[in-house]
Every structure is written in structure tokens, then in C-alpha cells.
Write a protein that holds these residues in place. Sequence first.
Motif, PDB file in Angstrom:
ATOM      1  N   LEU A  48      54.263  19.337  24.253  1.00  0.00           N
ATOM      2  CA  LEU A  48      53.822  20.124  25.291  1.00  0.00           C
ATOM      3  C   LEU A  48      54.516  21.026  25.327  1.00  0.00           C
ATOM      4  O   LEU A  48      54.928  22.251  25.913  1.00  0.00           O
ATOM      5  CB  LEU A  48      52.277  20.186  25.921  1.00  0.00           C
TER       6      LEU A  48
ATOM      7  N   GLY B 233      54.280  24.031  23.678  1.00  0.00           N
ATOM      8  CA  GLY B 233      52.637  24.760  24.460  1.00  0.00           C
ATOM      9  C   GLY B 233      52.879  26.107  24.885  1.00  0.00           C
ATOM     10  O   GLY B 233      53.491  26.286  25.085  1.00  0.00           O
TER      11      GLY B 233
ATOM     12  N   GLN C 104      47.981  25.771  27.699  1.00  0.00           N
ATOM     13  CA  GLN C 104      48.508  24.249  27.357  1.00  0.00           C
ATOM     14  C   GLN C 104      48.686  23.619  28.424  1.00  0.00           C
ATOM     15  O   GLN C 104      48.607  22.455  28.951  1.00  0.00           O
ATOM     16  CB  GLN C 104      48.182  24.248  25.741  1.00  0.00           C
TER      17      GLN C 104
ATOM     18  N   TRP D  78      47.015  20.968  29.501  1.00  0.00           N
ATOM     19  CA  TRP D  78      46.840  19.001  29.337  1.00  0.00           C
ATOM     20  C   TRP D  78      48.106  19.307  30.111  1.00  0.00           C
ATOM     21  O   TRP D  78      48.509  17.836  30.398  1.00  0.00           O
ATOM     22  CB  TRP D  78      46.938  19.841  27.822  1.00  0.00           C
TER      23      TRP D  78
ATOM     24  N   LEU E  17      45.341  21.151  19.373  1.00  0.00           N
ATOM     25  CA  LEU E  17      44.230  20.484  20.900  1.00  0.00           C
ATOM     26  C   LEU E  17      42.930  20.024  20.621  1.00  0.00           C
ATOM     27  O   LEU E  17      42.357  20.682  20.501  1.00  0.00           O
ATOM     28  CB  LEU E  17      44.677  20.645  21.772  1.00  0.00           C
TER      29      LEU E  17
ATOM     30  N   ASN F 144      44.143  26.782  20.713  1.00  0.00           N
ATOM     31  CA  ASN F 144      44.041  25.171  20.981  1.00  0.00           C
ATOM     32  C   ASN F 144      45.566  24.899  19.780  1.00  0.00           C
ATOM     33  O   ASN F 144      46.049  24.491  19.603  1.00  0.00           O
ATOM     34  CB  ASN F 144      42.746  24.603  20.580  1.00  0.00           C
TER      35      ASN F 144
END
Length: 412
Positions: free
Chosen positions: A109, A113, A117, A121, A200, A239
Motif C-alpha cells: 500500500l 496505494g 487507499q 487501509w 482490495l 479498489n
Amino acid sequence: MDFAFSDRCLEYRERLEIFMDERVYPNEARYDAEIAASGDPHLHAPVMEELKQEARDRGLWNLFHPHPEWGPGLTNLEYAPLAEILGRSKIASEACNCSPPDTGNMEVLTMFGTAEQKDQWLRPLLEGTIRSSFAMTEPDVASSDATNISLRIQRDGDSYVLNGRKWWITGGMHPNNKVLIVMGKTDPSAPAHRQQTQILVPIDTPGLRRVRSLPVLGYLDPEGHVEFEFTEVRVPATNLVADEGDGFAISQARLGPGRIHHCMRAIGAAERALELLCRRALSRTTFGRRVAERSNIMDWIAEARIELEMVRLLTLKTAWLMDTSGNKAAAVEISAIKVAAPQTALRIIDRAIQVHGAGGLSDDFPLAAMYANARTLRFVDGPDEVHKMTIARRELRRHDPDFRMDAPVVAR
Ligand SMILES: Cc1cc2nc3c(=O)[nH]c(=O)nc-3n(C[C@H](O)[C@H](O)[C@H](O)COP(=O)(O)OP(=O)(O)OC[C@H]3O[C@@H](n4cnc5c(N)ncnc54)[C@H](O)[C@@H]3O)c2cc1C
């Protein structure tokens, strides 16, 4: 090569050892007792949250994270001795927010990411308020070869829809687990390296079902290794991690550091096993002599010290190479320690069990659980044979630069 530990590494090491002595080892029995008393093998033991708070207060948090914006920014060489210490206890890595698969997921991530995101997360993962899983392996195909991964990820308007099965998904039973990074196939007609994509999937998405939790040699690990079924699991297109077809490249990026962390922890477990072996051999007497005085036992102890020094040096060389030349340049060394460290640890733990007599097989000592865990390392992040293939292929190409194998190799 320069393996000298930096001042900050030595300072972290000292503080971590104090934390282990004062808080981690004394709470191992309480951790097991809390789980046993609850009757739920997947209970998140309350003592773990206490240990996490204490590790945070002591600044022993996210030690693995190499990016200064998100963690202490230690190099692989600086983290190596710390991961070794964490590997001495099955509860230490989670206490310091350094457990796989979250560590790899946080790195993914961080590197790939989007801003959203990261907010949704990465931040809670770094804060230790949620946990996560990485879902690649499938029951229906030999998953050592990433081209076999067949869970379908299909675009439908603003969403992607997932169908298929995964198993051995570590962390799948953790009550704080909120999200899976799932690898699957978006384009079966693309070249072998571009068919796979990562996405994700929040764990409460409709259609995602836990089928069962798999035991390891009879042990049900509290965080669980779970079989999941995906039936029309729909997630927003946002995602996606990076782009369609990037799944294989992302896996390669996460597996380098992840593999070396496993090896460092295995060395720590083996060091603890050797300590237990020596103490036991010194404290028990058979046929008029202490077990430690028997020549075969002394031979085992000497071999353990020799082998541990060898794998530690190869691990440190690998860490140094990753820091100075990048993960790709260290591919052969990463594969080599991924084979050598678990096998060395297994041999030492096995001998420690032997010296403990039948008690070594029980849960009165940490050895049996250590053995089960070390055995898994000959599979996780790719089996020994696939790593050996990487090493052998490189070796053969020194003699025949055109050396090819029949099938394109997309090892995980
Ligand atoms: C405790 C545990 C936790 C795990 N956690 C996760 C997780 O969180 N997420 C996840 O996605 N997966 C996870 N795994 C799965 C693990 O990564 C896979 O088991 C591993 O990659 C091997 O895949 P496979 O089991 O499908 O074996 P297969 O691909 O079916 O291979 C079986 C055997 O075939 C042989 N073999 C394969 N290739 C070759 C070759 N080239 N040459 C010679 N022999 C070969 C090897 O002996 C190998 O062990 C976990 C596994 C365990 C045990």
C-alpha cells in the motif's frame, strides 16, 4: 560488504531486548492461557492489546517499515537483528506491529496505494487498529507457479466481480482483520506476466465466505490460515492496487523483504531452541553423566553454532545487498537464505526437542510449536524447490546464456 550495525540499530536492539525480557517472555504463558480459557482457538488474547500499547509507548512500533514517512525508516540490515529478536517469541511480532502478512501489505500500500487507499487501509494498519491478509494460494491449482492462479476478477461497470477459491490465507480468523489483498486473473489472453491483478476486498463484502480454518501439523494458529470462497464478490473499481495486469510485479516487490524477514525470525527461533537445548542438557543426568557431556550432544551444539553463524551471515549479506543494490540484484541470495534458514532452524529445533525427551513434544516448552511454525517456512512465499530452481537457472546461464526451460517461469 559492511555488516556493522549502526548506532540507532544497536540502540533499538537494546531496547527491544529489554522489552522481550520484561514483557514478552513473561506473558507467553498468559497469552496461551487466555486463549485456552476462552474455548475459542482464534481468540484475540486481551494481553496482546496491552503488549501493543506498551511497544507503542516504548517506540518499538512498525520497526520493519523502510519508508521514513511511515515508520522508523530502518534499512534491511538494521531491521535484521531486530527481526531475529522478534522471532524468538510467537507473540513478539504482533506486539510490535511487525507481523506478516500485514508487513507486506503495508509495503504494497505504501508503494502502490492511492491516497484514498492509504487513508482507508494503510493508516489503520500502521496504527495497529486493523489487520489484513494476502490471498494468492488456491486449493485447485499448484500455486507455486503464479500463472496457475485462476480466481477470476472481471470488470463490470464501476466494479470488479470476483469468483473463485483461496486457501492458507493467514490472518483470516483475526477478529480485527478488515481487508484482503487478493490476487486473481483479469485477462487470461494476456502474456503470462500480465494476466494477474491485485485488488482490495473488505472482509465483510457480501459473497466472501470463510469455509474453514486449516491446522498446521495439528496446531490451530490463533490468527488462522483460512480457506475462502468468493461468489460474485463485488468491489468498487477504485479498489484496484496499481493497474490491471500489475499483480505479478506487485508480488515480486512484496516478496523480497517478506522472505528475508521470515529468515531472520527463523534464526531467532533457532537461537532460542539452542539456548533451551544447552540448559536442558546441562541440567539432566543419565548413566552417571550430564547429557551435555555426551559427545554427540556436544557435536549437535557445535554444529548448531556453526550453521547459525553461516545462515546469519548469508542473511546479513542479503540484507546489505538489498539495501545497496536493490531486491532484484539480491534475487539469488534471497532464494538461498529462504531455503537455508528454515532448514537450519528445523534441524536445531528438532535436536532441542530430542534433548528434552518426550517433554519436548508437549506444550510445556515452546519447541513443538516452533517446529510446526518453522516447517511452514519451507512452503510460505514459495516452496524450497522453486527457490532452488531460481538459483540453478542463474548458475546454468553462466555456462549457457540462452538456457531456457520449457514453460515460462513465473514463480511466486
Ligand atoms: C502456514 C502457511 C501460511 C500460508 N499463508 C499464505 C497466505 O497468507 N497467503 C497465500 O496466498 N498463501 C499462503 N500460504 C501458501 C503458500 O504460499 C503455498 O503453500 C506455497 O506457495 C506453495 O503452493 P502450493 O501449496 O499450491 O504447492 P504446489 O504449487 O502445489 O507445489 C507442491 C510441491 O510441488 C513441488 N514443486 C513445485 N514446483 C516445483 C519445481 N519447480 N521444481 C520441483 N518441485 C516443485 C514442491 O515440492 C512443492 O512443495 C501459506 C502456507 C502455509 C503452510
